[in-house]
Enzyme design. Structure first.
Site, short mmCIF file in Angstrom:
data_model
loop_
_atom_site.label_atom_id
_atom_site.label_comp_id
_atom_site.label_asym_id
_atom_site.label_seq_id
_atom_site.Cartn_x
_atom_site.Cartn_y
_atom_site.Cartn_z
N ARG A 168 43.73 15.13 15.97
CA ARG A 168 43.77 14.48 14.65
C ARG A 168 44.95 13.53 14.49
NH1 ARG A 168 40.06 17.06 11.31
NH2 ARG A 168 39.80 19.30 11.57
N GLU B 128 36.41 9.28 2.73
CA GLU B 128 35.81 10.01 3.86
C GLU B 128 36.30 9.44 5.18
OE1 GLU B 128 34.13 12.34 5.19
OE2 GLU B 128 32.32 12.90 4.12
N ASP B 129 36.38 10.27 6.19
CA ASP B 129 36.73 9.79 7.52
C ASP B 129 35.57 9.02 8.16
OD1 ASP B 129 35.15 12.08 7.75
OD2 ASP B 129 36.46 13.09 9.18
N PHE C 26 30.88 10.10 19.95
CA PHE C 26 31.70 11.09 19.26
C PHE C 26 33.16 10.67 19.39
CE2 PHE C 26 34.13 14.97 18.74
CZ PHE C 26 33.57 15.46 17.57
N ASP D 33 28.13 9.95 9.36
CA ASP D 33 27.33 10.05 10.58
C ASP D 33 25.86 10.19 10.17
OD1 ASP D 33 26.91 10.45 13.37
OD2 ASP D 33 27.12 12.61 13.17
P1 5GP Z 1 27.47 13.82 8.64
O1 5GP Z 1 27.19 14.86 7.62
O2 5GP Z 1 27.48 12.41 8.06
O3 5GP Z 1 26.58 13.94 9.84
O4 5GP Z 1 28.89 14.10 9.24
C1 5GP Z 1 30.03 13.99 8.50
C2 5GP Z 1 31.14 14.80 9.11
O5 5GP Z 1 30.92 15.15 10.49
C3 5GP Z 1 32.41 13.97 9.11
O6 5GP Z 1 33.09 14.11 7.90
C4 5GP Z 1 33.15 14.52 10.31
O7 5GP Z 1 33.90 15.64 9.92
C5 5GP Z 1 32.08 14.96 11.27
N1 5GP Z 1 31.81 13.91 12.29
C6 5GP Z 1 30.77 13.05 12.35
N2 5GP Z 1 30.86 12.23 13.41
C7 5GP Z 1 32.00 12.56 14.05
C8 5GP Z 1 32.66 12.06 15.22
O8 5GP Z 1 32.24 11.12 15.91
N3 5GP Z 1 33.83 12.67 15.55
C9 5GP Z 1 34.35 13.71 14.84
N4 5GP Z 1 35.51 14.22 15.26
N5 5GP Z 1 33.76 14.21 13.73
C10 5GP Z 1 32.60 13.64 13.34
#
Ligand code: 5GP
Length: 178
Positions: free
Chosen positions: A164, A98-99, A151, A102
Site C-alpha cells: 500500500r 475511492e481507490d 491487478f 473494477d
Molecule cells: P469492485 O467492487 O469494483 O470490483 O472492486 C472494488 C474494490 O476491489 C476496490 O475498492 C479494491 O479494494 C479492490 N480492487 C479492484 N481492483 C483491484 C486491483 O487491481 N488491485 C487491488 N489491489 N485491489 C483491487
C-alpha cells in the site's frame, strides 16, 4: 518491495499531477458548498490525504470500510459494510473517494446505501478505473486514470495487505500471486 513489481503503470509524478488537477476541478465545483469527503478504506487513504492537501475549499472527512477481495485478486461480488460513517450525511454534499472501480459492485452498493440517507448530492471521485471489467453501470464523476485489466498494487492498493505504501501504481510479478 520494488523488486516485486514487474511494471510501473503510473509514476509518482503522474499521480501527483493528476491529483492536483482533480483537486482544482473539485474546488471549483464545490466552492461555497458544504463538502464531505467519504473515503473508502483502506485503499483510498493515500488518495484522500493527497487530494485533501490540494483542495482549496473547506471540507470535512469521514470513513467507511467495505469488504472486498480479502487476500485474493478476484472480487466475490458480495459486498458488506465493515465500518460505517461516524456522521450523518443528510443535507450534505458527499463526494466518495475511492481507490479503484473494477466490477463496480462495491461502488454500486455504497451509492445505493448512502443515497437512502438523503444527502444534498452524492458524487464519486475514483483515482483508477478499469472500464473493461465493469459488471454494474456506476457513475464516476471524477476519474484519475483509466487503466487496463491488470491487478495493480501501490498508492493505497494492496495484495494481502502489502504494497500500500508504494508511491506509484504498478503490477506485481506473477510469481508473487502464488
Ligand atoms: P469492485 O467492487 O469494483 O470490483 O472492486 C472494488 C474494490 O476491489 C476496490 O475498492 C479494491 O479494494 C479492490 N480492487 C479492484 N481492483 C483491484 C486491483 O487491481 N488491485 C487491488 N489491489 N485491489 C483491487
Amino acid at each position: 518491495m520494488y523488486e516485486d513489481v514487474s511494471e510501473v503503470l503510473l509514476t509518482e509524478e503522474q499521480i501527483q499531477q493528476r491529483v492536483r488537477e482533480l483537486a482544482e476541478q473539485i474546488s471549483a465545483d464545490y466552492r461555497g458548498k458544504d463538502l464531505l469527503l467519504v473515503c473508502v478504506l483502506k485503499g483510498g487513504i493515500l488518495f484522500l490525504t493527497d487530494l485533501m492537501r490540494q483542495l482549496e475549499i473547506p471540507h470535512a472527512i469521514d470513513f467507511m470500510a467495505i469488504s472486498s477481495y480479502g487476500a485474493g485478486t478476484e472480487s466475490s461480488g458480495v459486498v458488506r459494510i465493515l465500518m460505517d460513517l461516524n456522521t450523518s450525511i443528510e443535507g450534505k454534499n458527499v463526494l466518495i473517494v475511492e481507490d479503484i472501480v473494477d466490477t463496480g459492485h462495491t461502488l454500486d452498493y455504497i451509492l445505493r446505501n448512502l443515497s437512502t440517507r438523503r444527502p444534498a448530492s452524492l458524487k464519486v471521485c475514483a483515482l483508477l478505473n478499469k472500464p473493461s471489467r465493469r459488471q454494474v453501470d456506476v457513475p464516476i464523476h471524477y476519474v484519475g486514470f483509466d487503466i487496463p485489466n491488470k491487478f495493480v498494487i501501490g498508492y493505497g492498493l494492496d495484495f494481502g495487505e502489502k504494497y500500500r505504501n508504494l508511491p506509484f501504481v504498478g503490477v506485481l510479478k506473477p510469481e508473487f500471486y502464488r
